[in-house]
Design an enzyme around this catalytic site. Sequence first.
Site, short mmCIF file in Angstrom:
data_model
loop_
_atom_site.label_atom_id
_atom_site.label_comp_id
_atom_site.label_asym_id
_atom_site.label_seq_id
_atom_site.Cartn_x
_atom_site.Cartn_y
_atom_site.Cartn_z
N LYS A 36 -12.82 -8.08 -6.79
CA LYS A 36 -13.09 -7.08 -5.61
C LYS A 36 -14.52 -7.15 -5.26
CE LYS A 36 -10.46 -3.56 -4.97
NZ LYS A 36 -9.60 -2.12 -5.21
N GLU A 67 -19.17 2.13 -4.81
CA GLU A 67 -18.92 2.28 -3.30
C GLU A 67 -19.24 3.87 -2.91
OE1 GLU A 67 -15.59 -0.73 -2.05
OE2 GLU A 67 -15.10 1.39 -1.65
N HIS A 105 -3.31 6.79 -4.47
CA HIS A 105 -3.62 5.61 -3.67
C HIS A 105 -2.36 4.54 -3.54
CE1 HIS A 105 -7.45 6.83 -4.37
NE2 HIS A 105 -7.47 7.01 -5.83
N LYS A 120 1.03 3.79 -1.31
CA LYS A 120 1.42 4.15 0.17
C LYS A 120 3.00 4.68 0.00
CE LYS A 120 -1.26 0.26 1.20
NZ LYS A 120 -1.29 -1.35 1.32
N ARG A 139 -1.10 -11.74 0.16
CA ARG A 139 0.32 -12.14 -0.24
C ARG A 139 0.81 -11.57 0.91
NH1 ARG A 139 1.23 -6.84 -1.45
NH2 ARG A 139 -0.47 -5.80 -3.17
N VAL A 182 4.63 -4.97 1.07
CA VAL A 182 5.70 -4.38 1.02
C VAL A 182 6.30 -3.91 2.51
CG1 VAL A 182 6.48 -2.00 0.16
CG2 VAL A 182 5.21 -3.52 -1.41
N ARG A 238 9.22 4.67 2.32
CA ARG A 238 9.31 3.87 1.10
C ARG A 238 10.18 5.05 0.36
NH1 ARG A 238 4.43 0.51 -1.43
NH2 ARG A 238 3.49 0.08 0.48
#
Length: 451
Positions: free
Chosen positions: A116, A200, A235, A237, A291, A294, A337
Amino acid sequence: MFEKVLIANRGEIALRIHRACREMGIETVAVHSTADQDAMHVRLADESVCIGPPPAKDSYLNASAILSAATITGVDAIHPGVGFLSENADFATMVEEHGLVFIGPKPEHISLMGDKIAARQAAETLGLPVVPGSEGAVASAEDAAHLAEKIGYPVLIKAAAGGGGRGMKLAPTQGELLEAFKFAQIEAKASFGFDAVYLEKFLPHPRHIEVQIMADGQGNVAHLGERDCSLQRRHQKLVEESPSPALNPEERDRIGRLASAAMSQLGYQSAGTIEFLYQNGEFYFIEMNTRLQVEHPVTEAITGIDLVREQIRIAAGLPMSFGQDDITFSGHAIECRINAEDPVTFVPSPGVVTDYHAPGGLGVRVDSGLYSGYRVPAHYDSLIAKLIVHGQTRNECLMRLRRALDEFVIEGVHTTIPLHQRLIGENDFIDGNYNIHWLERYVGNEEGRAE
Ligand code: ADP
């Protein structure tokens, strides 16, 4: 085109890939652990190979077992799905070294975005706005304190190898920085075996907006709009929608173009997602997932483009079947989900599904490998179904979602369906008025915030 593809994954995503292959006339090979021998995708695949015991490290993460299965069954290519080995550059390289095609990006792009810190630097070079923070890794708590003083508290300490929301610690003030730094390093080392961390600025009330990219490595790059994934817990979803209720057409166009231009400059190939935080009209790059995601079906719903099919075509060396100007964004889509979890405590709820009935009708899609009598194993992620609804307007979509959730029957295990049913009655959700902290406040689970 490939004749046979091995699907190196499990659950609904393995089924999703099987379906795309089937529609393209490609044979499929399912690999599975002993816990998944009765899984739907295993039943539907042309061939299946058991690659090990239930723990993922011995099966779905066991590269040599998967490559042996690929060799024995004589496949042309491997689709890694999401999670497991999908963002493992070494695995992608090994696949290529075995004379097979990895259905995904080039290994060098997987490694670049998997780190990252390197990804942040690359994003800046590629012209993407990033969250204010450290230029590279932060070596010590003293360096972190020095930098935090400059950019202002609160700050987040994040693991370079982070993922799944792990290895991220919040320091609201200088007093908490030392501890946050130490814990982030320890968690990074324990989770990823690599303790490099970076810093950050913590944005207090952003939305999570991500842009779907498709590129063929032959000069064609397109963005397929954004997804708003701000409804998260720890964190992770839980609900995703497209288009985002927060963006105006100018902002949507701006971020889509920026993301496309960046991928074009990088020479990226395959599907990818660039994640941003969005606050007060500004976007800030946080990471890129090299990639399939979901939540890709919400994009498929509003564009009518089959992203898995496109990934397979690109991997087979074909140019993209569409260009930016061919994409029409139509209507609104929301994905819920559905996890095998207690809807209040979120404790996983594995077990036998005693009764199963999926909703249907216009604009309703269910991606799930469930059936009556299926045993949800305790060893893996608790996602058991995705409900995706599409409507001409957001309001139609919400009404349809409510009706589809009411039709959905999953007995024998606890699921997050009741939580989604509650959510859909909330004014903030109905108005699209939420940010990344909204859901945690709603479920009263504040300890899950970026601690
Ligand atoms: P991971 O790789 O673990 O998923 P991300 O960097 O993608 O980590 O961040 C995951 C989530 O954490 C984001 O969607 C957002 O909710 C929150 N987050 C990440 N960075 C920040 C930040 N700088 N300020 C506020 N929230 C953040």
